[in-house]
Write an enzyme that holds these catalytic residues in place. Structure first.
Site, PDB file in Angstrom:
ATOM      1  N   GLY A 160      26.243  80.896 -53.729  1.00  0.00           N
ATOM      2  CA  GLY A 160      27.327  81.175 -54.649  1.00  0.00           C
ATOM      3  C   GLY A 160      27.026  80.587 -56.010  1.00  0.00           C
ATOM      4  CB  CYS A 161      28.502  81.221 -59.335  1.00  0.00           C
ATOM      5  SG  CYS A 161      28.102  82.950 -59.642  1.00  0.00           S
ATOM      6  CB  SER A 162      28.041  76.631 -60.368  1.00  0.00           C
ATOM      7  OG  SER A 162      27.775  77.279 -61.582  1.00  0.00           O
TER       8      SER A 162
END
Length: 233
Positions: A160-162
């Site tokens: 997932g993002c970040s």
């Protein structure tokens, strides 16, 4: 400030020379383990030209070093796929493929609080936890609770993002979801340092899984570190 810019070309030439030397000898280097100062964690060292052909992993501290390769045959995988319900293309691309694989189980689509026990049991009984959604699954698996699990998977793939973002806390040790997984006992975690489009993450996820745990029986398998290296290329 002028001195810094004046010396930069010389530094660049030195790095390029070093890069050329490493390309001639990288086969002998094995896996490079990076122990990075907390203030420099956000830099994508693995993607620098000098490191692009190199297998690299990050370690939170020197005491985490191990000479053993992580090997998992026919892993039990528990997945959370698009739990917020807004990544429809990701769910459509992976759902049937994940469910068709032997030893894989998980949840797809919108998930509410009533699934908390099922998620925890799934993670405790898995060799690999695979998350495909926003951030690092904090809304479904509280990082602070991981240390109380009966068992944590050997590998956490937080796609997932970040999901790999590290937060600085002054003189205290840095904090982050990925650090909590390692502290709880995961041997390895794969995460993203910053926001990436869902299509890019989907491509990375597909390449890593196909190289590390191929769908076709008999296909050669790469180590997880090599699979990630090749997927980044």
């Amino acid at each position: 400030e002028d001195d810094v810019f004046a010396v930069s070309p010389a530094h660049r030439r030195g790095l390029l020379q070093c890069q050329g030397s490493l390309r001639d000898t990288h086969a002998d280097l094995g896996t490079v383990s990076l122990v990075i100062d907390k203030r420099l964690q956000f830099i994508p060292w693995e993607s620098l030209p000098i490191m692009q052909d190199q297998i690299a992993t990050r370690l939170p501290e020197l005491s985490s070093c191990s000479t053993q390769e992580l090997e998992i045959s026919n892993p039990r995988v528990f997945f959370l796929l698009n739990p917020t319900g807004d990544l429809r293309s990701t769910e459509q691309h992976f759902d049937e493929r994940f469910r068709a694989r032997n030893g894989w189980d998980g949840l797809s689509g919108p998930i509410d609080a009533s699934k908390g026990v099922e998620i925890r049991c799934g993670i405790e009984n898995a060799d690999v936890f695979l998350y495909c959604g926003h951030n690092g699954a904090e809304s479904y698996v509280a990082p602070r609770d991981l240390s109380r699990f009966k068992k944590v998977p050997s590998v956490a793939l937080l796609m997932g993002c970040s999901s790999g973002r590290i937060e600085l806390r002054g003189s205290y040790a840095p904090a982050g979801t990925v650090i909590e997984y390692l502290k709880a006992g995961c041997a390895c975690a794969v995460a993203n340092l910053w926001d990436v489009t869902d299509r890019d993450i989907d491509r990375l996820t597909e390449h890593v899984l196909e190289a590390w745990i191929p769908e076709s029986e008999g296909r050669p398998r790469l180590t997880l570190a090599k699979a990630v290296r090749d997927a980044r290329s």
